[in-house]
Design a protein around this motif. Structure first.
Motif, PDB file in Angstrom:
ATOM      1  N   TYR A  22      26.668  44.088  13.446  1.00 48.52           N
ATOM      2  CA  TYR A  22      27.323  43.371  12.521  1.00 48.52           C
ATOM      3  C   TYR A  22      27.475  41.835  13.616  1.00 48.52           C
ATOM      4  CZ  TYR A  22      30.054  45.307   8.908  1.00 48.52           C
ATOM      5  OH  TYR A  22      30.036  45.546   6.934  1.00 48.52           O
ATOM      6  N   CYS A  23      27.790  41.936  14.822  1.00 48.75           N
ATOM      7  CA  CYS A  23      27.408  40.868  15.703  1.00 48.75           C
ATOM      8  C   CYS A  23      25.904  39.660  15.517  1.00 48.75           C
ATOM      9  CB  CYS A  23      27.505  40.874  17.824  1.00 48.75           C
ATOM     10  SG  CYS A  23      28.960  41.668  17.844  1.00 48.75           S
ATOM     11  N   ASN A  24      25.313  41.083  15.743  1.00 54.14           N
ATOM     12  CA  ASN A  24      23.148  40.307  15.423  1.00 54.14           C
ATOM     13  C   ASN A  24      23.244  39.859  14.318  1.00 54.14           C
ATOM     14  OD1 ASN A  24      22.557  41.979  17.573  1.00 54.14           O
ATOM     15  ND2 ASN A  24      21.958  43.857  16.839  1.00 54.14           N
ATOM     16  N   GLN A  25      24.264  40.379  12.899  1.00 46.77           N
ATOM     17  CA  GLN A  25      23.715  39.567  11.241  1.00 46.77           C
ATOM     18  C   GLN A  25      24.305  37.915  11.937  1.00 46.77           C
ATOM     19  OE1 GLN A  25      25.795  42.012   9.198  1.00 46.77           O
ATOM     20  NE2 GLN A  25      24.396  43.817   8.926  1.00 46.77           N
ATOM     21  N   MET A  79      40.774  42.324  23.880  1.00 48.67           N
ATOM     22  CA  MET A  79      40.875  43.445  23.974  1.00 48.67           C
ATOM     23  C   MET A  79      40.928  44.411  22.445  1.00 48.67           C
ATOM     24  SD  MET A  79      41.696  43.390  26.839  1.00 48.67           S
ATOM     25  CE  MET A  79      42.366  45.521  27.180  1.00 48.67           C
ATOM     26  N   VAL A  80      40.307  45.541  22.008  1.00 47.10           N
ATOM     27  CA  VAL A  80      40.056  46.454  21.560  1.00 47.10           C
ATOM     28  C   VAL A  80      41.055  47.936  21.651  1.00 47.10           C
ATOM     29  CG1 VAL A  80      38.688  47.553  19.574  1.00 47.10           C
ATOM     30  CG2 VAL A  80      37.750  45.737  20.490  1.00 47.10           C
ATOM     31  N   ASP A  99      42.557  37.319  22.824  1.00 47.66           N
ATOM     32  CA  ASP A  99      43.407  37.677  21.581  1.00 47.66           C
ATOM     33  C   ASP A  99      43.320  39.597  21.628  1.00 47.66           C
ATOM     34  OD1 ASP A  99      44.284  38.035  19.046  1.00 47.66           O
ATOM     35  OD2 ASP A  99      42.213  37.220  18.226  1.00 47.66           O
ATOM     36  N   TYR A 100      43.955  40.303  20.784  1.00 50.57           N
ATOM     37  CA  TYR A 100      43.706  41.976  20.779  1.00 50.57           C
ATOM     38  C   TYR A 100      43.380  42.100  19.094  1.00 50.57           C
ATOM     39  CZ  TYR A 100      48.479  41.501  19.139  1.00 50.57           C
ATOM     40  OH  TYR A 100      50.035  41.406  17.850  1.00 50.57           O
ATOM     41  N   ILE A 101      42.790  43.279  18.547  1.00 49.37           N
ATOM     42  CA  ILE A 101      42.364  43.784  17.548  1.00 49.37           C
ATOM     43  C   ILE A 101      42.776  45.415  17.887  1.00 49.37           C
ATOM     44  CG2 ILE A 101      39.903  44.004  18.220  1.00 49.37           C
ATOM     45  CD1 ILE A 101      39.713  43.080  15.129  1.00 49.37           C
ATOM     46  N   CYS A 102      43.645  45.779  17.204  1.00 55.70           N
ATOM     47  CA  CYS A 102      43.754  46.927  16.988  1.00 55.70           C
ATOM     48  C   CYS A 102      43.093  48.043  16.231  1.00 55.70           C
ATOM     49  CB  CYS A 102      44.981  47.380  16.418  1.00 55.70           C
ATOM     50  SG  CYS A 102      46.633  47.186  17.196  1.00 55.70           S
ATOM     51  N   LYS A 103      42.608  49.348  16.504  1.00 54.67           N
ATOM     52  CA  LYS A 103      41.692  50.102  15.394  1.00 54.67           C
ATOM     53  C   LYS A 103      42.916  50.824  14.535  1.00 54.67           C
ATOM     54  CE  LYS A 103      38.599  51.263  19.358  1.00 54.67           C
ATOM     55  NZ  LYS A 103      38.038  52.499  20.275  1.00 54.67           N
ATOM     56  N   PRO A 104      42.388  51.644  13.354  1.00 59.13           N
ATOM     57  CA  PRO A 104      41.402  51.200  12.738  1.00 59.13           C
ATOM     58  C   PRO A 104      40.470  50.089  12.028  1.00 59.13           C
ATOM     59  CG  PRO A 104      42.223  52.048  11.318  1.00 59.13           C
ATOM     60  CD  PRO A 104      43.045  52.232  12.063  1.00 59.13           C
ATOM     61  N   GLU A 109      36.455  41.143  10.238  1.00 60.11           N
ATOM     62  CA  GLU A 109      38.105  41.231  10.867  1.00 60.11           C
ATOM     63  C   GLU A 109      37.580  40.365  12.434  1.00 60.11           C
ATOM     64  OE1 GLU A 109      42.026  41.906  12.690  1.00 60.11           O
ATOM     65  OE2 GLU A 109      41.552  43.252  10.877  1.00 60.11           O
ATOM     66  N   VAL A 110      36.874  41.497  12.785  1.00 64.43           N
ATOM     67  CA  VAL A 110      35.843  41.368  14.451  1.00 64.43           C
ATOM     68  C   VAL A 110      35.891  39.807  14.439  1.00 64.43           C
ATOM     69  CG1 VAL A 110      35.162  42.395  16.029  1.00 64.43           C
ATOM     70  CG2 VAL A 110      36.715  44.090  15.185  1.00 64.43           C
ATOM     71  N   ILE A 111      34.362  40.115  13.587  1.00 67.41           N
ATOM     72  CA  ILE A 111      33.564  38.386  13.442  1.00 67.41           C
ATOM     73  C   ILE A 111      34.221  37.683  14.138  1.00 67.41           C
ATOM     74  CG2 ILE A 111      32.134  37.422  12.236  1.00 67.41           C
ATOM     75  CD1 ILE A 111      30.925  39.739  13.666  1.00 67.41           C
ATOM     76  N   ALA A 112      35.663  37.669  12.174  1.00 69.00           N
ATOM     77  CA  ALA A 112      36.146  36.577  12.613  1.00 69.00           C
ATOM     78  C   ALA A 112      36.912  36.421  13.692  1.00 69.00           C
ATOM     79  CB  ALA A 112      37.359  36.627  11.102  1.00 69.00           C
ATOM     80  N   ARG A 113      37.788  36.925  14.060  1.00 67.68           N
ATOM     81  CA  ARG A 113      38.280  36.588  15.817  1.00 67.68           C
ATOM     82  C   ARG A 113      37.315  36.162  16.644  1.00 67.68           C
ATOM     83  NH1 ARG A 113      43.452  39.429  16.784  1.00 67.68           N
ATOM     84  NH2 ARG A 113      43.639  40.194  14.690  1.00 67.68           N
ATOM     85  N   ILE A 114      35.788  36.730  16.581  1.00 64.70           N
ATOM     86  CA  ILE A 114      35.523  36.183  17.350  1.00 64.70           C
ATOM     87  C   ILE A 114      34.900  35.062  17.388  1.00 64.70           C
ATOM     88  CG2 ILE A 114      32.557  36.798  18.809  1.00 64.70           C
ATOM     89  CD1 ILE A 114      32.614  39.353  18.191  1.00 64.70           C
TER      90      ILE A 114
END
Length: 226
Positions: A22-25, A79-80, A99-104, A109-114
């Motif tokens: 996703y980051c590469n995209q 933080m993940v 920031d932090y994000i919880c699994k799953p 959403e991760v891309i949006a946080r980045i």
């Protein structure tokens, strides 16, 4: 503008593969570690724009890595974690995570946080105050000391912002109340003293003995440049 480089530190291979894809995209350059060993040295030697840092890692855990990185770098850290307890979240943020994000989680959403964190660090300089080792993001209510998130409440942030924006000026407790609080609220001098005490305590948790807000006997408080 240079292409952002994202460092992904994640021991679950399937999750790492998805994050990298996703980051590469998005056009980001990615670097990857599957454990905590070697991460600190890498960050010291290589330019990184943001770190996705898993909390639970073999060799060296994410909390330790975050603490060690904040000793020399302000690189944004998300933080993940698979732990959903509030204490884990707050601990990570107080150590300097942005920031932090919880699994799953959804990779989108991760891309949006980045993207949100990268936008914040690209804010105009007028939105940021630098003074005596402190860095305040006015619009985000974030205050860092030596790169570590102090963890101020909204009211504590407003009080500290008032002082750091007027170095050396003495504010009476009434001045602080008039500048910070809605006039409809019934606030007392004791409330102000409590907030000042909490501000000092949180700063001292990062570095003992630092006291940028000094009392002026019989008058009030002022920010003392260090």
């Amino acid at each position: 503008m240079t292409t952002p480089k994202i460092l992904i530190v994640e021991d679950e291979e399937n999750i790492a593969e998805v994050l990298i894809a996703y980051c590469n995209q998005q056009g980001y350059v990615t670097e990857y570690f599957n454990n905590g060993k070697g991460v600190v040295n890498f960050v010291k030697q290589e330019h990184v724009d943001l770190i996705l840092l898993d909390l639970m890692l073999p060799e060296v855990d994410g909390i330790t890595l975050c603490r060690e990185i904040r000793m020399f770098s302000n690189v944004p850290i998300i933080m993940v974690t698979a732990k959903s307890e509030e204490v884990d979240r707050l601990l990570g943020l107080n150590l300097g995570a942005d920031d932090y994000i919880c699994k799953p989680f959804s990779p989108k959403e991760v891309i949006a946080r980045i993207q949100a964190v990268l936008r914040r660090i690209e804010q105009p300089k007028t939105d940021v105050i630098l003074q005596s080792g402190f860095k305040l993001y006015k619009e985000d209510y974030v205050a860092l000391f030596k790169g570590i998130n102090i963890g101020f409440t909204a009211v504590e942030f407003k009080i500290f912002l008032l002082f750091i924006s007027h170095v050396g000026r003495v504010f009476t407790r009434e001045d602080i109340i008039n500048n910070i609080y809605n006039q409809s609220l019934d606030m007392s001098d004791r409330n102000i003293d409590t907030h000042i005490k909490n501000i000092r305590k949180k700063i001292n948790e990062i570095e003992a003995g630092v006291n940028p807000i000094s009392a002026v006997y019989g008058v009030g408080y002022k920010f003392k440049e260090t």
